[in-house]
Design a protein around this motif. Sequence first.
Motif, short mmCIF file in Angstrom:
data_model
loop_
_atom_site.label_atom_id
_atom_site.label_comp_id
_atom_site.label_asym_id
_atom_site.label_seq_id
_atom_site.Cartn_x
_atom_site.Cartn_y
_atom_site.Cartn_z
N GLU A 119 11.29 12.32 -5.31
CA GLU A 119 11.16 10.98 -4.74
C GLU A 119 9.84 10.75 -4.02
OE1 GLU A 119 13.56 7.97 -4.27
OE2 GLU A 119 13.56 8.91 -6.24
N PHE A 120 9.25 11.82 -3.48
CA PHE A 120 8.07 11.65 -2.63
C PHE A 120 6.80 12.23 -3.25
CE2 PHE A 120 11.86 11.75 0.06
CZ PHE A 120 11.79 10.47 0.58
N ALA A 121 6.87 12.55 -4.53
CA ALA A 121 5.65 12.93 -5.25
C ALA A 121 4.85 11.66 -5.51
CB ALA A 121 6.01 13.62 -6.56
N SER A 122 3.53 11.79 -5.50
CA SER A 122 2.70 10.61 -5.70
C SER A 122 1.43 10.98 -6.45
CB SER A 122 2.33 9.99 -4.34
OG SER A 122 1.51 8.85 -4.51
N GLY A 123 1.17 10.22 -7.51
CA GLY A 123 -0.05 10.46 -8.30
C GLY A 123 -1.21 9.62 -7.88
N ASN A 124 -0.96 8.67 -6.99
CA ASN A 124 -2.05 7.83 -6.48
C ASN A 124 -1.71 7.40 -5.07
OD1 ASN A 124 -0.65 5.05 -6.59
ND2 ASN A 124 -0.36 5.86 -8.67
N THR A 125 -2.71 7.06 -4.29
CA THR A 125 -2.49 6.67 -2.91
C THR A 125 -3.59 5.74 -2.45
OG1 THR A 125 -2.34 7.48 -0.62
CG2 THR A 125 -3.68 8.77 -2.13
N ASP A 126 -3.24 4.88 -1.51
CA ASP A 126 -4.23 3.98 -0.90
C ASP A 126 -4.73 4.52 0.43
OD1 ASP A 126 -4.03 1.71 -2.82
OD2 ASP A 126 -1.95 1.67 -2.12
N LEU A 127 -4.17 5.64 0.88
CA LEU A 127 -4.46 6.12 2.22
C LEU A 127 -5.93 6.51 2.38
CD1 LEU A 127 -3.37 6.73 5.02
CD2 LEU A 127 -2.65 8.98 4.20
N TYR A 137 0.82 -1.20 0.00
CA TYR A 137 0.00 0.00 0.00
C TYR A 137 0.87 1.26 0.00
CZ TYR A 137 -4.06 -2.91 1.16
OH TYR A 137 -5.06 -3.86 1.14
N ASN A 138 0.46 2.22 -0.79
CA ASN A 138 1.11 3.53 -0.84
C ASN A 138 0.37 4.46 0.11
OD1 ASN A 138 2.22 6.01 -1.46
ND2 ASN A 138 1.27 6.16 -3.48
N LEU A 139 1.00 4.78 1.23
CA LEU A 139 0.38 5.66 2.21
C LEU A 139 0.91 7.09 2.03
CD1 LEU A 139 0.17 3.47 5.44
CD2 LEU A 139 -1.30 3.54 3.43
N SER A 140 0.36 7.74 1.02
CA SER A 140 0.70 9.13 0.69
C SER A 140 -0.57 9.97 0.78
CB SER A 140 1.28 9.22 -0.72
OG SER A 140 2.50 8.53 -0.83
#
Length: 287
Positions: free
Chosen positions: A259-267, A196-199
């Motif tokens: 490095e910490f940019a995110s286009g999608n997240t599961d949070l 899971y991407n927690l962003s």
Amino acid sequence: MILITGATGVLGKETINFLLKKGYPAGNIIALVRDDSKAADLKASGVVTISGNYDNYNSLLSAMKGVEKVLLVSGNDVVKRGSQHENVVKAAKESGVKHILYTSFHRKNETETSPIAFVAQSHIHTENIIKSSGLTYTILRNNIYLDMLPVFLGKVLETGVFYPAGDAKSAFASRNDMAEATANILAGQGHENKEYNLSNTENISFQDVADILNAITGKTISYLNPDSTTYQKALAEAEVPAEYIGFFAGFAEAIKQGEFASGNTDLEKLLGRKPTSAKEFLTNVYK
């Protein structure tokens, strides 16, 4: 039974608190603690506490007796934690643990060219040994905590935002939200062998941070984007310890590289709500 390691740290303790709020039986939660004197509040809540640490293999085996799920909160000893995490995974396997969760971190560059390779290597190593162990797993790719912003910013109301991150954006998320999402996974079903991407659902730059602080405080707070050498020299002049200078500079460069940019997240899905925004978090800190 669920075992939470690092249970007197902020993330571990908040995860336990969320489990209790959700009605999970306190007697079915085991807290692994290094310093028993820091666990009084956990004991008062009915949580089972066991003394142990990642270096003491026998203490890990004792703590895991009858445990079905283990939350491995990553250790804070960057040098030793690769071998420490190996101890936890090996003990979980030997003890018959059915499911291990690991708090890893969000990244894009997994090579030695990463400015935070000194952090990334042990996380990547731990993910690999978990997957090769045969244990059912859940990997949590935690982004940088919003809670780290005040640390990066220092005396921001006096000096402005002084940080060499360029105009890159990152999906900082609050540690509290990550703890709640982790508790939801521990208490829930259907999370086996998933990552899971927690962003956060928003990406912000340090210029955005300065703009938010302007609105919150009514002060004129500028974003100063020095080069890395100037930044490190300023930290040294402020008597920041050398090991922290390298840490701060490394993360600044990683942020600058996206490095910490995110286009999608599961949070958001795991929380069932929008994550705490940077504006909400910074308002609570600086209002």
